[in-house]
Design an enzyme around this catalytic site. Structure first.
Site, short mmCIF file in Angstrom:
data_model
loop_
_atom_site.label_atom_id
_atom_site.label_comp_id
_atom_site.label_asym_id
_atom_site.label_seq_id
_atom_site.Cartn_x
_atom_site.Cartn_y
_atom_site.Cartn_z
N HIS A 73 35.34 -9.32 14.36
CA HIS A 73 35.49 -9.25 13.08
C HIS A 73 34.40 -9.17 11.50
O HIS A 73 33.84 -8.51 11.29
CB HIS A 73 36.62 -9.88 12.18
CG HIS A 73 37.08 -9.62 10.83
ND1 HIS A 73 38.37 -8.52 10.19
CD2 HIS A 73 36.99 -10.35 9.89
CE1 HIS A 73 37.98 -9.14 9.65
NE2 HIS A 73 37.35 -10.19 9.12
N SER B 2 35.97 -6.42 5.30
CA SER B 2 37.42 -7.52 5.01
C SER B 2 38.09 -7.34 4.60
O SER B 2 37.94 -5.95 3.96
CB SER B 2 36.76 -9.41 5.50
OG SER B 2 38.50 -9.75 6.00
N ASP C 192 38.59 -6.69 16.99
CA ASP C 192 38.82 -7.46 16.07
C ASP C 192 40.18 -8.64 16.30
O ASP C 192 41.39 -7.96 15.65
CB ASP C 192 39.04 -6.41 14.88
CG ASP C 192 38.46 -7.71 13.54
OD1 ASP C 192 39.52 -8.70 13.29
OD2 ASP C 192 38.74 -7.06 12.27
#
Length: 594
Positions: free
Chosen positions: A408, A281, A373
């Protein structure tokens, strides 16, 4: 009167008393008069788990025996998290004609997963009914294992497990830290984090591990990487009590991250120049920035998970993703109140200052993303990065792993899937429910597959590029045996080492294959009480007290009478040493000694 016992016959019997299922085995007691008297006893169902203790990325083989043939049963897994929340999974099975269920072979007909799933009872875990909603299962104290209870129940059930009788149960211990891994905290400036080192003197290939914008210090992935042979530095850079606000400033020179890389690279137990950066991330973006913007930083490779080359940083201020406030119209809210942030950076701005200049990448890079995601535009970013590298003639540096129906949060294998969970935004200290995306089964498959490929990628670019390369190191398996010498230090002569666990250490023999295809034996010291925790007990011993032949030549202790009275050779079953492969980067380290 003298009596004789003999086995009469076997008979399966289903007893409804107390909801128990047993196999009834009948005997007769025969007196000399010939009058028989029948006695019975019952074999309860049993769960066999291999291994009961192991790393979280190791496969577990489960077998339930002594069930009624062709009987419907329910298997349940359950654990209590460090946040005091109960997590559980369950599956419906049917025993075979011999009354056996093999989870790795048989199919689940219902529950939290269906089909043939050897690890379904782990990766399909969800919050138990009545628990707080929106929680994630994350390990905080990596020095202690997860304790997972596997239970079997009669019939197919889906609720009220606590009101049903348990036929059998077993407790599994799932570790992030293997025996011998060292954990070192860095709680003071210039950087904050935790270092993990594999057993042995090193130097080891190393990884700088960074998580995302949720902040804090997350250690469990770093501990697992160290258990796989890599020195790993879990870096805290945001939202941590020991990281001052001044250090959370993303200055143009990225001084904090440069210092963290140099500390790891210059550590005595790290193979200098063999350092990778792994980020998820926001850690993805920071890994790219470090590789392209910081001078004199030369990572061997990058592993970037579920992120983007969109900067999203407000230079000079401790604020991340300032567009959260400016582009609130791009934030979507689902019917259940979950937020979707993936559209905030889209379309990607044309201003080069807002994007990482990935054409400056000089090292191999692995991009991993889920096609579902919902948190960040990782798929779109991967396409753009591929275009930029191709235009720069660097497409050969890029390895891309794209996973459909994956969200994600791509974590180590068998971690439960979280389609949505609560998230605290560091810049506002507000908690929101974020939609991460993905479906449980495909997401779990992606985590398992990507983890294997990450380890192969790291080994290829960190280990094989070492000046004196060692490509593989594994503990023996199969029918071979180990000869292990014990050395209780500082005790009087003649003392039996098995009677003092604290003083006893074991020298474990491993085989290391170097680049010249020669195999060398390596000895690694581990405390005996650590081995006991992993069910590695002495099977048998041979011979009498013998001289210590493993210490280096010239050591006066090795030739002393006291040493000869303290050394003893033990024989172990190789199957007890179910350690993961460990990578040793230098052939010079593969020398017997202390």
């Amino acid at each position: 009167m003298k009596s004789l016992w003999r086995l009469r016959f076997y008979k399966y019997s289903h007893l409804h008393s107390n909801n128990n299922i047993n196999i009834k085995m009948s005997h007769q007691k025969c007196f000399s008069s010939g009058a028989p008297r029948r006695y019975s006893y019952y074999v309860a169902p049993m769960i066999v788990a291999e291994p009961t203790r192991g790393l979280v990325d190791e496969l577990i083989r489960l077998k339930i025996t002594y069930l009624m043939p062709n009987r419907q049963v329910t298997l349940q897994s359950k654990l209590l998290s460090e946040d005091a929340d109960w997590w559980e999974a369950y599956a419906h099975y049917v025993s075979d004609s011999e009354g056996i269920v093999r989870v790795s072979r048989d199919k689940s007909f219902g529950g939290t997963y269906k089909g043939q799933e050897p690890m379904g009872l782990i990766w399909s875990m969800k919050l138990a009914p009545g628990s707080r909603p929106g929680m994630r299962l994350r390990k905080k104290d990596v020095t202690v294992p997860y304790l997972i209870t596997i239970s079997v129940y009669d019939g197919w059930i889906s609720m009220n497990f606590d009101k049903r009788a348990v036929l059998a149960s077993v407790v599994l211990e799932r570790f992030y830290m293997a025996p011998g891994v060292t954990r070192i905290e860095l709680n003071e400036e210039p950087v904050i984090g935790t270092m993990f080192f594999p057993p042995g003197p090193g130097p080891f290939p190393a990884i700088l591990d960074m998580w995302g914008g949720g902040g804090g210090l997350v250690e469990y992935r770093a501990a697992l990487l160290a258990s796989r042979g890599f020195a790993t530095f879990a870096l805290a850079y945001l939202g941590h009590k020991n990281v001052p606000r001044s250090l959370q400033t993303f200055d143009p020179n990225l001084s904090y991250f440069k210092e963290a890389f140099n500390i790891l690279n210059n550590h005595a137990k790290v193979s200098k120049g063999n350092v990778a950066i792994l980020g998820l991330s926001l850690g993805f973006t920071l890994a790219l920035l470090m590789a392209t913007e910081i001078p004199n930083i030369h990572p061997k490779c990058l592993v970037c998970i579920s992120g983007s080359h969109y900067k999203g940083l407000l230079e000079g201020q401790p604020v991340i993703f300032p567009d959260f406030h400016k582009d609130e119209n791009k934030i979507k809210i689902t019917e259940d109140g979950s937020v979707i942030w993936r559209n905030i950076p889209l379309p990607f701005p044309d201003d080069p200052k807002r994007m990482v200049q990935v054409d400056k990448i000089r090292c191999p890079m692995m991009l991993i993303f889920g096609e579902d995601d919902q948190n960040w535009p990782a798929p779109e970013s991967a396409v753009e990065i591929q275009k930029v590298l191709k235009a720069a003639g660097k497409e050969h540096l890029l390895t891309t792993l794209a996973y459909p129906q994956t969200g994600h949060l791509i974590e180590p294998p068998y971690s439960p899937h979280f389609r949505k969970s609560k998230f605290k935004v560091p810049s506002s200290d507000k908690a929101v429910t974020v939609l991460w995306g993905g479906e449980a089964k495909p997401h779990s498959d992606a985590q398992e597959d990507s983890w294997k490929k990450i380890l192969v990628f790291l080994e290829e670019h960190l280990v094989s590029h070492h000046p004196v390369a060692v490509t593989q190191s594994k503990l023996y398996s199969g029918s071979a045996t180990f000869l292990v010498t014990s050395h209780p230090g500082g005790r009087d002569g003649g003392h039996d080492p098995t009677s003092d666990e604290e003083a006893l250490s074991l020298v474990l023999t491993t085989a290391v294959t170097s680049s010249d295809s020669q195999t060398t034996l390596r000895l690694v010291l581990l405390p005996y009480n650590v081995l006991q925790r992993w069910d590695m007990h002495v099977v048998s011993h041979q011979g009498n007290w013998t001289a210590d032949r493993t210490r280096r030549k010239g050591n006066t202790y090795a030739n002393s009478k006291r040493a000869r009275s303290h050394a003893r050779t033990w024989q172990f079953s190789s199957q007890l040493f179910n350690f993961p492969p460990v990578l040793y980067p230098r052939a010079s380290d593969c020398v017997s000694g202390f």
